[in-house]
Design a protein around this motif. Structure first.
Motif, PDB file in Angstrom:
ATOM      1  N   SER A  17      44.766  49.971  44.167  1.00 61.00           N
ATOM      2  CA  SER A  17      44.775  49.331  42.366  1.00 61.00           C
ATOM      3  C   SER A  17      44.496  50.460  41.380  1.00 61.00           C
ATOM      4  N   ASN A  46      47.087  45.511  42.041  1.00 65.35           N
ATOM      5  CA  ASN A  46      45.995  44.164  40.983  1.00 65.35           C
ATOM      6  C   ASN A  46      46.420  45.112  39.314  1.00 65.35           C
ATOM      7  N   ARG A  82      40.636  32.082  41.841  1.00 68.79           N
ATOM      8  CA  ARG A  82      40.539  33.061  42.482  1.00 68.79           C
ATOM      9  C   ARG A  82      41.423  32.675  43.308  1.00 68.79           C
ATOM     10  N   HIS A 108      40.173  44.795  45.608  1.00 72.45           N
ATOM     11  CA  HIS A 108      39.258  44.043  45.306  1.00 72.45           C
ATOM     12  C   HIS A 108      39.325  42.916  46.295  1.00 72.45           C
TER      13      HIS A 108
END
Ligand SMILES: Nc1nc2c(c(=O)[nH]1)N[C@@H](CN(C=O)c1ccc(C(=O)N[C@@H](CCC(=O)O)C(=O)O)cc1)CN2
Ligand SMILES: NCC(=O)N[C@@H]1O[C@H](COP(=O)([O-])[O-])[C@@H](O)[C@H]1O
Length: 232
Positions: A17, A46, A82, A108
């Motif tokens: 990330s 992400n 999600r 995440h």
């Protein structure tokens, strides 16, 4: 490092990330005695601005990358959930047929939608079939059972300043539904020094992590190879 590791080249998918310094440690270790016969086949982020994506593309040879942000994914179709997002991440990952998935600063929380697919418990339509469970491991900047979750470094530092802890460390652990509660694969302790600024502590911690993530990845790949040897 046992030699059970030998045989076909091991395929690693890395999820990030951010900066990707731990990804860089894995990139640099590929096919060296530290991480023999192993190749990173995909880097998934992400966050579009994650510098780790640049590190992957600048590797020699370049490593294929993918970006999928949660909010853009959800905004594109309000019916999406999600869990749908987690399934798409799983699709990207399993289509590269990895032997191992490494979360290296992946910020995440994975639902069971992801975990059930990479474990082979549930098959994903239109994706590569998962014929045996793909282990997922995560790097966490704290010791087992303490400071689970995001922003752990800051919380560790604060606890040290309050005299609640005397040292800290980092761990690589198996990824299960419960965040940071999976079985530790490898743990390294890091000294904490009274009066030092958080930046100094963080620098020492990161240097420890760069070693830890390579050693832990090699250990799990070795375990996979040994298991395969038992079943072949
Ligand atoms: N099912 C699991 N998913 C993840 C695990 C795990 O053990 N089980 N480890 C984490 C990594 N991690 C700590 O090591 C961690 C990362 C992110 C969060 C978090 O609260 N994320 C928020 C978003 C935060 C942000 O975007 O800044 C969220 O997902 O909503 C907690 C712990 C990786 N996944
Ligand atoms: N809860 C997960 C978590 O906090 N992970 C932490 O993110 C950083 C990633 O650094 P990098 O992007 O430079 O590899 C690392 O310190 C890792 O422990």
């Amino acid at each position: 490092m046992s030699d059970s590791y030998q045989g076909r080249e091991r395929r690693i998918a890395v999820l990030i990330s951010g900066s990707g310094s731990n990804l860089q440690a894995l990139i640099d270790a590929q096919n060296t005695p530290a991480l023999p016969n192993a190749r990173i086949v995909a880097v998934v982020s992400n966050r579009k601005a994650a510098y780790g994506l640049t590190r992957a593309l600048q590797a020699n040879p370049p490593i294929p990358t993918a970006y999928l942000g949660l909010q853009p994914y959800l905004k594109a179709d309000p019916s999406r959930t999600r869990q749908d997002y987690d399934r798409e991440i799983a699709r990207i990952v399993i289509n590269e047929k990895p032997d191992l998935v490494v979360l290296a600063g992946w910020m995440h929380i994975m639902s069971e939608a992801f975990l059930d697919i990479v474990s082979g418990e549930k098959q994903l339509e239109g994706a590569e079939k998962v014929t045996r469970p793909i282990p997922v491991i995560n790097l966490h900047p704290a010791l087992p059972g303490a400071f689970d979750g995001a922003h752990a470094i800051e919380r560790v530092y604060e606890a040290f300043q309050k005299g609640e802890i005397t040292h800290s460390g980092a761990m690589v652990h198996r990824v299960i539904k419960e965040v940071d509660r999976g079985a530790p694969v490898m743990v390294k302790e890091v000294e904490m020094i009274a009066g030092e600024p958080i930046e100094a502590f963080e620098e020492r911690l990161h240097k420890t992590e760069w070693e830890l993530i390579v050693q832990a990845t090699a250990k799990v790949l070795d375990e996979i190879a040994a298991l395969e040897g038992q079943h072949s």
